[in-house]
Write an enzyme that holds these catalytic residues in place. Structure first.
Site, mmCIF file in Angstrom:
data_model
loop_
_atom_site.group_PDB
_atom_site.id
_atom_site.type_symbol
_atom_site.label_atom_id
_atom_site.label_comp_id
_atom_site.label_asym_id
_atom_site.label_seq_id
_atom_site.Cartn_x
_atom_site.Cartn_y
_atom_site.Cartn_z
ATOM 1 N N THR A 10 -13.850 8.091 6.465
ATOM 2 C CA THR A 10 -15.178 7.919 5.549
ATOM 3 C C THR A 10 -15.528 6.346 5.137
ATOM 4 O OG1 THR A 10 -14.558 9.974 4.417
ATOM 5 C CG2 THR A 10 -16.038 8.572 3.120
ATOM 6 N N LYS A 101 -3.681 1.096 -0.822
ATOM 7 C CA LYS A 101 -3.042 0.846 -2.067
ATOM 8 C C LYS A 101 -1.610 1.182 -1.973
ATOM 9 C CE LYS A 101 -5.666 4.684 -2.958
ATOM 10 N NZ LYS A 101 -7.026 4.811 -2.575
ATOM 11 N N GLU A 125 -9.055 -6.147 -1.756
ATOM 12 C CA GLU A 125 -9.945 -5.864 -2.740
ATOM 13 C C GLU A 125 -10.069 -4.343 -3.109
ATOM 14 O OE1 GLU A 125 -11.346 -8.211 -4.911
ATOM 15 O OE2 GLU A 125 -11.507 -6.267 -5.980
ATOM 16 N N VAL A 128 -7.943 -1.482 -4.797
ATOM 17 C CA VAL A 128 -8.039 -0.955 -6.372
ATOM 18 C C VAL A 128 -9.523 -0.896 -6.887
ATOM 19 C CG1 VAL A 128 -7.455 -1.484 -8.615
ATOM 20 C CG2 VAL A 128 -5.763 -2.098 -6.764
ATOM 21 N N ILE A 132 -15.616 -1.853 -7.095
ATOM 22 C CA ILE A 132 -15.470 -2.824 -8.231
ATOM 23 C C ILE A 132 -14.987 -4.135 -7.861
ATOM 24 C CG2 ILE A 132 -14.969 -3.185 -10.681
ATOM 25 C CD1 ILE A 132 -14.580 -0.022 -10.725
ATOM 26 N N GLY A 183 -15.057 18.834 -1.807
ATOM 27 C CA GLY A 183 -14.352 17.343 -1.341
ATOM 28 C C GLY A 183 -14.191 16.054 -2.462
ATOM 29 N N LYS A 201 -2.319 1.607 -7.995
ATOM 30 C CA LYS A 201 -3.203 0.565 -8.273
ATOM 31 C C LYS A 201 -2.725 -0.207 -9.502
ATOM 32 C CE LYS A 201 -6.914 3.824 -6.699
ATOM 33 N NZ LYS A 201 -7.625 4.647 -6.937
#
Lengths: 395, 395
Positions: A10, A101, A125, A128, A132, A183, A201
């Site tokens: 994905t 992670k 980046e 986590v 954002i 899903g 995280k």
């Protein structure tokens, strides 16, 4: 800059989509990025228009062995093959961008020491908070601050389940099954609902914030599986939401890190973070409280963060060593025995000892709910003994 | 890196404090910063312990003329002397760090063209949102995105006044006078309460987001002076807060930017931003909605952002040109006549024409409140004619 993307799930497809569609924009911003290879065992996918399918390969070794490739983007996840690939890429002097992670949380010493030695960029980046911006702002924008604490909602699956339970008056299992069908939750959701993903995280955030290496196995980790609709309703009537809160703070030299379902006051911004959204609150000694909010997962949001890292590497970022935390110093973590706080305890029988230390007691059907004053977690568990119970922290 | 700080007001002293107290930490993070000069006409201030007072000077020319100084930190504010100093510093090849929103909003072409020509760093993170990381995340972390819109609470004084009115059942004038006494509002508060400060800030954010030069004078700017306690109470009873919202969005080639008091749904995170806190919501086409929250003003929070910029310059940041927006392309702004939306109108007499286009009408004492359906602002103002009224956007 020539890159090789390994893993076209994905997020990998999202990264392809952005790099292909925004290539002109990114170039205008100074980042000339060429996808030299896109690697996955399965080539039977819906690729973006304009994607050059001749870059598709099945063997990642091709990427590692091509000295032309500056940067690899590891998006296969997990911590076996991914680790092997990343270490080999670093050995060959390539920058590494990853969203992995589990890998960073579990093997920072091995990976960082190699990256420092080889002087490459290693950015993560997207590991986590999905889309954002949190790692770069924490390290760069809040650089003046000593970080006092971090508190956040960093697992979208749990937050989605709790939001759905609350808004649609449904029990945990019903929402979980529905989420799995749609899903929104993995086929094996235990990683999310048991709090393990959130622990990975917060492990990364705490390590960066306090510049020490945190042992992820020592994090107090509780999931949301025991939460009932009646807990949510009672909490709501008292002005609280229930959220899975990951928190880390430093006191003198010891660090306390926890992942716990928590009663969060409705006036707290975190209590209004709904559905798959994530939010991380960072408190610095100068800046005070800051909060970063957005989509914590999903194809395009996560890809947005991965591409930002790729651009950063392409712009020959000089912040190289700032994305490592100190792997020479192990964090001293508060053990479960030392945790204390106010707790919401749901249990099937009365406990006179709990009555004494509770400021509020409720009964729902055959169960009793105690709102305790501040108590040591160990003491609380001693009182409860072998009885089955559900614990929620009260914030 | 040797720096000169010009202007030792509140923020300037905060910057000194951080640089002096955290010098070891910052050095460990790679930034070796020496304050060579601290310039202010008034030396009779409380300076941090360990601050070397021999660096104090009164004449900023000393800093500009010293080739040893890499970077000047301009914290005097205003747009006359500050502009002269910044342009001269750039001419001498020095990096410039500033928190001066008025200057960047009003004179970007002159300043940016000079800085681009001389190839220096010009950073101004603290100019918007105080301590909140917003400019760097927007440009760097969200680099993959085309920005669809920005919406925020970016004037702490207004937000403090509205919060106080609402929580303590006070009228505007009472809170304003109290805030002025306590120093939360300037002696001349018109800049804040008329929305001009917010207009400067959204001007900068919109220019960066859309990479065009926005003429700050063309921004639709309304302040909070006409808001009554009864407006807040009525809004609250209907599930809204009232906030001064600065917003910018792009549609085809034209940009609409506004600063308007606005009814914000209680479920919106922005509606829960209280007191002096600020928050900026940024929507990108890939990342979706993100939000950045924190202290929008104040000595230490603003200094935290200034120091982050100083560190960035010290680390020889390569993002140099990314903090400029396009000064070759002027933004086409939607004029006031083209704005439309749902409005909350409070007015002293009934308007049959308004009744027809309103979905709700209330009466408080001698005044009528119309909640209009979407209407062009121009049309609405035509209907209201010369009558005195108060307008709030409904979000």
């Amino acid at each position: 800059m020539k890159i090789g993307i390994i893993g076209l799930g994905t997020v990998g497809l999202g990264v392809l989509e952005i790099l292909v569609n925004e290539s002109k924009n990114l170039k205008a911003k100074g980042a000339d990025i060429e996808i030299k290879y896109a690697c996955d065992l399965d080539h039977d996918k819906v690729f973006p228009n304009n994607f050059d399918k001749t870059t598709l390969i099945k063997n990642y070794e091709t990427i590692l062995n091509d000295p032309d490739v500056d940067t690899i983007v590891e998006l296969i996840g997990g911590d076996n093959l991914a680790k092997k690939i990343i270490l080999e890429a670093i050995d060959k002097g390539k920058n590494v961008i990853t969203a992995n992670k589990a890998l960073i949380a579990k093997h920072p010493k091995e990976i960082f020491s190699r990256a420092i030695e080889k002087d490459v960029n290693l950015f993560y980046e997207a590991s986590v908070g999905g889309g954002i911006p949190i790692i770069a702002p924490l390290l760069e924008n809040l650089v003046a601050n000593n970080i006092l604490g971090i508190r956040g909602i960093i697992n979208g699956t749990c937050n989605y389940i709790l939001s759905e339970m609350s808004h649609n008056d449904l029990e945990f299992d019903t929402v979980l099954n529905d989420a799995m069908e749609k899903g929104y939750a993995e086929a094996d959701p235990s990683f999310d609902i048991e709090g393990i993903d959130a622990a990975h995280k917060i492990c990364i955030l705490a390590s960066l914030a306090f510049n020490k290496t945190v042992d992820v196995k020592k994090i107090l980790t509780n999931g949301i599986t025991k939460i009932k609709l009646s807990d949510l309703k009672l909490a709501e009537s008292l002005g609280y939401s229930i959220k899975l809160i990951a928190a880390a703070s430093q006191n003198n030299n010891s660090i306390s890190i926890s992942v716990e379902p928590t009663l969060v006051n409705k006036k707290d911004l975190l209590s209004n973070v709904e559905g798959v959204f994530n939010a991380v609150e960072v408190e610095g000694d100068y800046v005070g409280k800051t909060l970063f909010y957005g989509r914590g997962a999903g194809k395009e949001a996560t890809a947005s963060a991965v591409v930002a890292d790729i651009v950063k590497a392409a712009l020959k970022c000089t912040y190289k060593d700032r994305h490592y935390f100190n792997i020479e110093e192990d964090a001293i973590l508060l053990g479960e025995n030392e945790f204390s706080g106010k707790y919401y305890v749901r249990v099937g029988k009365t406990f006179p000892e709990l009555e004494k230390i509770s400021y509020q007691i409720e009964q729902i059907a055959e169960e009793y709910i105690y709102f305790t004053n501040t108590i040591k977690l160990k003491e609380l568990k001693n009182i409860l003994g072998n009885e089955e119970y559900s614990l929620l922290r009260i914030n």
